[in-house]
Design a protein around this motif. Structure first.
Motif, short mmCIF file in Angstrom:
data_model
loop_
_atom_site.label_atom_id
_atom_site.label_comp_id
_atom_site.label_asym_id
_atom_site.label_seq_id
_atom_site.Cartn_x
_atom_site.Cartn_y
_atom_site.Cartn_z
N ASP A 1 -4.79 -5.61 1.36
CA ASP A 1 -5.86 -5.97 1.89
C ASP A 1 -5.58 -7.40 2.22
O ASP A 1 -5.77 -8.03 3.44
N LEU A 2 -5.30 -8.26 1.50
CA LEU A 2 -5.20 -9.85 2.30
C LEU A 2 -3.89 -10.07 2.51
O LEU A 2 -4.06 -10.98 3.57
N ARG B 1 -0.66 -1.94 15.16
CA ARG B 1 -1.40 -1.45 13.50
C ARG B 1 -1.62 0.36 13.53
O ARG B 1 -1.58 0.62 12.29
N VAL C 1 -4.52 -2.58 -3.78
CA VAL C 1 -5.20 -2.05 -3.42
C VAL C 1 -5.13 -3.51 -2.28
O VAL C 1 -5.56 -4.26 -0.99
N LEU C 2 -6.49 -4.97 -2.75
CA LEU C 2 -6.19 -5.99 -2.67
C LEU C 2 -5.44 -7.01 -2.26
O LEU C 2 -5.57 -7.31 -1.62
N LEU D 1 -2.97 -7.96 4.58
CA LEU D 1 -3.26 -7.26 5.92
C LEU D 1 -4.26 -8.56 7.25
O LEU D 1 -3.64 -8.96 8.17
N SER D 2 -5.00 -9.57 5.92
CA SER D 2 -5.90 -10.04 6.93
C SER D 2 -4.91 -11.34 7.23
O SER D 2 -4.66 -12.33 8.24
N GLU E 1 -2.57 -11.30 10.34
CA GLU E 1 -3.90 -10.90 11.38
C GLU E 1 -4.11 -12.23 11.50
O GLU E 1 -3.78 -13.32 13.30
N GLN E 2 -4.06 -13.62 10.54
CA GLN E 2 -4.45 -15.37 10.78
C GLN E 2 -2.74 -15.77 11.46
O GLN E 2 -3.03 -16.39 11.86
N HIS F 1 0.52 -1.15 -0.32
CA HIS F 1 0.16 -0.25 0.07
C HIS F 1 0.96 1.41 0.57
O HIS F 1 0.68 2.33 -0.76
#
Lengths: 357, 357
Positions: free
Chosen positions: A138-139, A165, A134-135, A141-142, A145-146, A92
């Motif tokens: 996002d992925l 964060r 962007v996607l 970032l997810s 977290e996972q 990003h």
């Protein structure tokens, strides 16, 4: 099973294996949705492979500082979460900063743009590049977290991760905002604003929070966490100031990014703010002339360098780095932690302030 | 404390209070970093206030279907996580789709762009808008996870949450990709590809996963989860197809978005794919002429509507929605769940397929 300090190479290997295994698993899931979507994950995996593991290493040594009582599985998961978070931030950031390259390869939005062009697809290649990146961010970032959640974080560890964060994102926003409004600030206030950006966008994120995450996961007391901050925060500031300096004066071969990109983007670094405060009218003009000019060439970069040197700003900047580094390493000496942890933190710290990560 | 089915209004109120309290707390933290960064959080809070709470409601009824044995705190936290995830998705979606409005107000990137213009700041307003919205979306995504993790999710619940995020992001990527490569596909295959996008980008995310998350958190068996999917997935597909249809034929007053935005963006919806498959050469031409044209006007939207109607595609599309809705509600009848939960899911399902959320 816990890692001993001597097993730091084992930790790094286990981390690489974890990242590869985790991303392969996710890739299989994405392929099952549609093979067409695989590229989204491959872009993350490729970027992640190139990381220097700076933050996981700080987490490893943070855990050692707190006695090392943390399972291998947990500290490796924490490291994987940090590397994937870094991948998200870079993807990003490169959109925001219009960066064409990252870790010596095309940035993720440029990569998708190139795929579009090569395929001769409909609509706009640059637009597709940005949408995809962007996607992808996002992925990442997810997935960060996972991976983090799978490391069974203690409540205190999760608190630090959440704070980290928020701090990074607020710091990145302030960084962008400063490019727009920094020019209207009083020069003294501009230096302060630039230092706030350094602290939140980078120092806390790149060094302090990784150290604290590792330490908290190993059950560190609040007192030890404070002591580790006294080392890690100034070290992180020195790290980012060195990075900013290399962005103007560094060798593109070593940094993996073209020289002057920060100037082109109009970044209001501490070095820029110091120069604007110290330079005479001609020096200020020379710097303001190139700041934020996307077509800035070698000669422009040279002019900016001259203004930074002749104003004495570069020397003052170097002095700040030295002072921060000294403060950090003095704090490290004062810590009541195992010697092996102190040595590990010292080595990781020295590596961080000496080169770009 | 657990909610009974009759307490659905209490749940909604508690959810609103939780979101407000949580975001206020985060705002205070951001202000402590720098008051300048507050806008990043305010943009998320404003957007979140406008939500219809569709997903949290499905989670509430999913939990009721599984017996309702889940603490108020937990189901409210789950709902907050879903609403914040939706905020993140909308913020980034609007960048990707170049949308100017959302929920009747300027989209987040347009909002930051307007602030830039109003302040007469340096550099480019549109660029600043996009950079800020990338970061606002990232922050919303992080806060979503934070709210979710605070709800003490069971392992199965976390698994569904992780799968949901991956599915949405892969689905969104396929959606964008289809705009670029859909035109080159065989018409039959294009309809299938559009339905895959609907399933992963929307149906699973908007209906199926929220229901499953609530049910899993209340301890549902795998058999019950499968049964709930048999209701929720076709319902979610019907929901998105209705949304796509409203995007072309709907009243902007009701939808909160200008009519024809999806056409302007070049979205390869199922309705578009059906039209391209069914229309004669003139009808296909009329639609392809307007698809992806950012300057598309009322007359162009009208021409596309005509092609969709006269080709019979709109009627076929309506038939698919009817069939999916019927399948969903038949599956709901067959479920061995408390009557109050069945009624709640029915009401939420009917509301979803009848209007845009």
């Amino acid at each position: 099973m816990t890692f001993s300090p001597a097993q730091q190479p084992d930790f790094t290997r286990a981390l690489d294996a974890r990242l590869t295994g985790f991303l392969d698993e996710q890739l299989a899931t994405v392929r099952a949705i549609s093979p067409d979507a695989a590229e989204l994950l491959v872009s993350i995996a490729d970027l992640t492979r190139g990381g220097k593991r700076l933050r996981p290493l700080f987490a490893f040594w943070g855990a050692q500082a707190a006695g090392g009582e943390v399972s291998e599985d947990s500290i490796v998961g924490l490291g994987a979460g940090l590397e994937l978070f870094q991948a998200a931030a870079l993807i990003h950031d490169d959109i925001i900063d219009h960066s064409d390259t990252r870790r010596g390869a095309p940035s993720v939005h440029r990569r998708f743009e190139a795929t579009h062009r090569a395929g001769g697809w409909d609509l706009d290649p640059a637009d597709f590049g940005i949408a995809s990146a962007v996607l992808a961010g996002d992925l990442a970032l997810s997935l960060s977290e996972q991976a983090f959640a799978a490391s069974a974080p203690l409540p205190r560890t999760r608190q630090i991760f959440d704070a980290m964060r928020l701090q990074v994102m607020a710091g990145q926003y302030l960084d962008v905002l400063e490019e727009q409004i920094g020019g209207a600030r009083d020069p003294e206030r501009a230096v302060e604003a630039a230092r706030t950006v350094v602290r939140f966008k980078s120092a806390k994120y790149s060094v302090e929070n990784p150290v604290l995450l590792g330490a908290a996961q190993a059950g560190a007391s609040e007192e030890l966490l404070r002591g580790l901050s006294a080392f890690a925060l100034p070290l992180g500031e020195a790290f980012q100031l060195r990075d900013d300096e290399l962005g103007v004066f560094g060798d593109p071969e070593t940094t993996g990014k073209p020289a002057g990109d920060d100037l082109r983007e109009g970044k209001r670094t501490v070095l820029v703010a110091l120069t604007l405060r110290r330079a005479d009218a001609a020096g200020r003009m020379a710097l303001l002339d190139v700041l934020g000019d996307p077509r800035l060439d070698e000669a422009g970069v040279h002019a900016a360098r001259e203004a930074m040197i002749t104003s004495g700003a570069r020397a003052e900047h170097e002095g700040i780095i030295d002072q921060l580094t000294r403060t950090a390493f003095e704090a490290l000496e004062a810590l009541a932690i195992p010697d092996a942890a102190r040595e590990g933190l010292r080595a990781a710290g020295l590596a961080a302030v000496k080169r770009r990560a």
